[in-house]
Design an enzyme around this catalytic site. Structure first.
Site, mmCIF file in Angstrom:
data_model
loop_
_atom_site.group_PDB
_atom_site.id
_atom_site.type_symbol
_atom_site.label_atom_id
_atom_site.label_comp_id
_atom_site.label_asym_id
_atom_site.label_seq_id
_atom_site.Cartn_x
_atom_site.Cartn_y
_atom_site.Cartn_z
ATOM 1 N N GLU B 99 0.845 -1.199 0.000
ATOM 2 C CA GLU B 99 0.000 0.000 0.000
ATOM 3 C C GLU B 99 0.881 1.250 0.000
ATOM 4 O OE1 GLU B 99 -2.517 -1.980 3.449
ATOM 5 O OE2 GLU B 99 -3.545 -0.217 2.659
ATOM 6 N N GLU B 213 -16.718 1.889 -4.332
ATOM 7 C CA GLU B 213 -16.914 2.940 -3.336
ATOM 8 C C GLU B 213 -16.701 4.296 -4.003
ATOM 9 O OE1 GLU B 213 -13.898 1.588 -0.646
ATOM 10 O OE2 GLU B 213 -12.377 2.903 -1.520
ATOM 11 N N HIS B 255 -9.245 4.391 1.879
ATOM 12 C CA HIS B 255 -8.353 4.213 0.734
ATOM 13 C C HIS B 255 -7.936 5.550 0.135
ATOM 14 C CE1 HIS B 255 -10.807 0.308 0.424
ATOM 15 N NE2 HIS B 255 -9.707 0.072 1.098
#
Lengths: 392, 304
Positions: B99, B213, B255
């Site tokens: 990430e 999303e 995110h």
């Protein structure tokens, strides 16, 4: 990280771009010695400032003082600039195209408020291997611009600035051409937080987020500052409801808040933690989250964890709950599953029995959506029991 | 047949000696017919992690093994060069688990992968699993019955919701062909667009679930496929984060790609575009399985 206009302009100026002469003032600055007429711009990160009266031409010091008094709740800093006489406002921006995953240049000769009204700029996909100065000159020439070489060299330098500094957005709206020179009148710059490791000086110099947070939001951000194991607190946001939220997982947190709100619940905050943060971090985050007044519930909700130790995490949360004085009377609903969740369940039972907490543990057999119903139902019952609860 | 990951993949883990990489190795070697053939860590060639041989470079590993898949577990600053090493060595499927990879690096990885005709998934991918066959990553680690073999394909931005969604379907008697996490970053190397096409051509998949999303444009992109007749199987979607539209825009929710920029990225916009093009959108997560049953009921399902 988004920069304020004055920070973006300072940075661009250092890189050799022309900006109006200016000074940054705030409530503490002894005001005086400015030339009028000039332009004052409230330094906020929202768009459409001109339309919303946050940018104004001024003729006197009194007008400046009035303006600052009027907007003192919204802005901490004000940029006071010389007024640059001009005929035409241009728009240029650099960003990334989500679909092609390329840097994208947008340009319009109808900049300023026109763009904000929905004017559509011309776009150019930037393939860094192919976009030379010659290519850019041709681009502006094809758009029948009177200064193609000037615009091309400006765009070329801006592209380098954008790429070298890992920007996500560099928008100049508007810029003007005066005496064959490009002057930047406004700028919106966003730097990619993921690139902080390779731009340490810039990030410490321009820490905008610190200016606009509530005390709780600021404290929450500090949790991750020196400890990079997992993430807990970066996303904390104060909202105006009465159900405290401790959500785990970005996606699960969205599922949870959507269903809570659709079902009539009102969150007191948003936060998500993930990546197996250590117990201390989760404890600190819980302390901050539960420090709100008038809570009518606490919902600890997440998906099925792959490697977050549920027992560890809930102990951190439990310790923070037990620090509250008095102990929370409102219902606490937990929906979590993952490694050691059976130990976690036993721990929660212990807390309930020993401290008479209204606390309940649900594992993956209950969905996130079903646990939202539990939370709302119990919170409603709690509020009905207290005769003096202020009605919403 | 499942997509992306089966017993045929010959997989390496770049960064196998780190905490995340070695945990993934431990799970993968015990998961059904997953073939994890090696790990890469400069300086640790010759060692073993959970029985898997470690090599200094991919080139070295290729002298001993055929490799077609790589998982990247290196820190953010090293992902670009790790991906380049994999591409240079003709690896055609790369999953980036890491990430917080800089956006500029993701842009470069995407362009270079396209030139090499390789498929890159991620960054911030949780991995992928074809239940009871093979898996990539720590997805489905828990000892609970979450992922089961069946005919539903699931694509999700959120790693956590991969398990949550699979669980929902498993509880309702619908197993999964493949479940894949694409990550929720600002730029993703693969999105719903690329992966629904793989499911469309997969005999084992009868219906496709999209879990998206707020942020970006990846969800609505699939209507282009529908309109060109390239997406004919039932698709149901869930778009998280409707509540964020009431708040000030520009905030990130979890995110790095989960934000509304001006008018872009609003869940209501995505939902409108999907529904106008015949894709059912669940109002809340649990509703996904009800909508899928409805859609499957309309189709004559051939035995998988």
């Amino acid at each position: 990280m988004k920069l304020f206009e004055f920070q973006g302009k300072e940075w661009l100026h250092q890189q050799g771009f022309a900006t109006p002469r200016s000074v940054v003032v705030d409530a503490q600055t002894p005001l005086g010695g400015y030339a009028f007429p000039s332009v004052v711009k409230a330094q906020v990160l929202e768009g459409n400032r001109k339309r919303n009266g946050l940018i104004q031409q001024l003729r006197s010091l009194e007008e400046l003082q009035q303006f600052m008094a009027q907007h003192q709740q919204k802005a901490r800093f004000y940029l006071l600039e010389e007024y640059i006489d001009h005929h035409q406002e241009y728009f240029i921006s650099l960003s990334y195209d989500h679909l092609r995953r390329n840097p994208l240049l947008l340009f319009s000769e109808q900049g300023g408020m026109e763009i904000e009204r929905g004017g559509i700029p011309v776009s150019l996909q930037l393939n860094p291997r192919e976009t030379s100065l010659e290519y850019l000159k041709q681009f502006f020439h094809n758009l029948h611009q009177p200064h193609p070489a000037l615009l091309a060299s400006f765009a070329d330098r801006l592209i380098s600035f954008f790429l070298e500094n890992d920007l996500l957005l560099c928008e100049i709206n508007p810029f003007v051409v005066v005496n064959n020179e490009i002057i930047i009148l406004d700028t919106k710059i966003e730097i990619d937080d993921n690139s902080a490791f390779r731009h340490k000086e810039i990030f410490s110099k321009y820490d905008t987020k610190a200016y606009q947070l509530t005390d709780r939001e600021r404290s929450a951000r500090l949790i991750d500052a020196d400890d990079h194991r997992g993430v807990a607190g970066k996303s904390y946001l104060d909202l105006d409801g009465d159900i405290a939220i401790l959500a785990s997982g970005g996606g699960a947190s969205l599922v949870a808040l959507d269903i809570l709100i659709d079902s009539g619940g009102r969150p007191a905050n948003y936060v998500e933690y993930s990546g197996n943060p250590p117990r201390e971090k989760v404890k600190q985050l819980t302390r901050i989250t539960l420090s709100r007044d008038q809570l009518a519930g606490c919902w600890i909700v997440g998906g099925v964890a792959n490697f977050t130790d549920i027992h560890e995490t809930l102990q951190g949360i439990g310790e923070a709950i037990l620090e509250r004085n008095p102990l929370p009377q409102y219902p606490i609903v937990i929906r979590r599953a993952g490694p050691n969740d059976d130990k976690a369940k036993a721990y929660i039972e212990e807390l309930r029995a020993k401290y008479h907490l209204d606390i309940h543990f649900f594992d993956e057999q209950t969905s996130i959506c079903q646990s939202a119903e539990e939370m709302i139902q119990r919170s409603r019952e709690f509020k009905e029991k207290i005769p003096l609860w202020p009605s919403s | 047949m499942a997509i992306l990951i089966t017993e045929k993949n010959r997989i390496i883990i770049q960064g196998i000696t780190g905490q995340e990489g070695s945990r993934a190795a431990e799970e993968m070697v015990t998961y059904h017919q997953t073939h994890l053939v090696g790990g890469i860590r400069p300086g640790k060639g010759g060692e073993f992690v959970h029985g898997v041989p470690v090599y200094n470079t991919i080139a070295e590993a290729r002298e001993q093994q055929a490799i077609d898949t790589s998982m990247i577990y290196v820190p953010p600053a090293g992902v670009l060069s790790a991906a380049r090493e994999a591409l240079e060595n003709d690896i055609k499927l790369i999953i980036i688990i890491t990430e917080n990879v800089p956006v500029r690096d993701v842009s470069l990885i995407y362009q270079e992968a396209r030139r090499k005709e390789a498929l890159v998934i991620g960054p911030s991918s949780v991995g992928a699993v074809s239940p009871e066959i093979a898996k990539l990553g720590c997805i489905g680690a828990v000892k609970k019955r979450i992922f089961t073999k069946g005919n539903i394909g699931i694509i999700s931005k959120s790693g956590g919701l991969c398990a949550e969604t699979a669980l929902l379907f498993t509880k309702n008697g619908l197993g999964q062909s493949t479940v894949v996490g694409i990550g929720g970053d600002y730029l993703s190397c693969s999105s719903f667009y690329e992966l629904v096409q793989l499911f469309e051509h997969d005999e084992q998949t009868a219906g496709i679930v999209m879990v998206g999303e707020l942020g970006g444009v990846y969800e609505e992109q699939i209507v282009q496929l529908k309109n060109r007749g390239l997406l004919t199987k039932p698709v149901v979607a869930f778009i998280g984060g409707r509540f964020t539209e009431q708040l000030q825009t520009g905030n990130r929710f979890g995110h790095t790609g989960a934000l509304i920029e001006g008018n872009h990225g609003r869940p209501s916009e995505k939902i409108r575009i999907l529904e106008e093009n015949g894709i059912l959108v669940a109002r809340y997560h649990d509703q996904l399985v009800d909508l899928m049953k409805e859609e499957l009921g309309k189709v004559v399902v051939s035995p998988s």
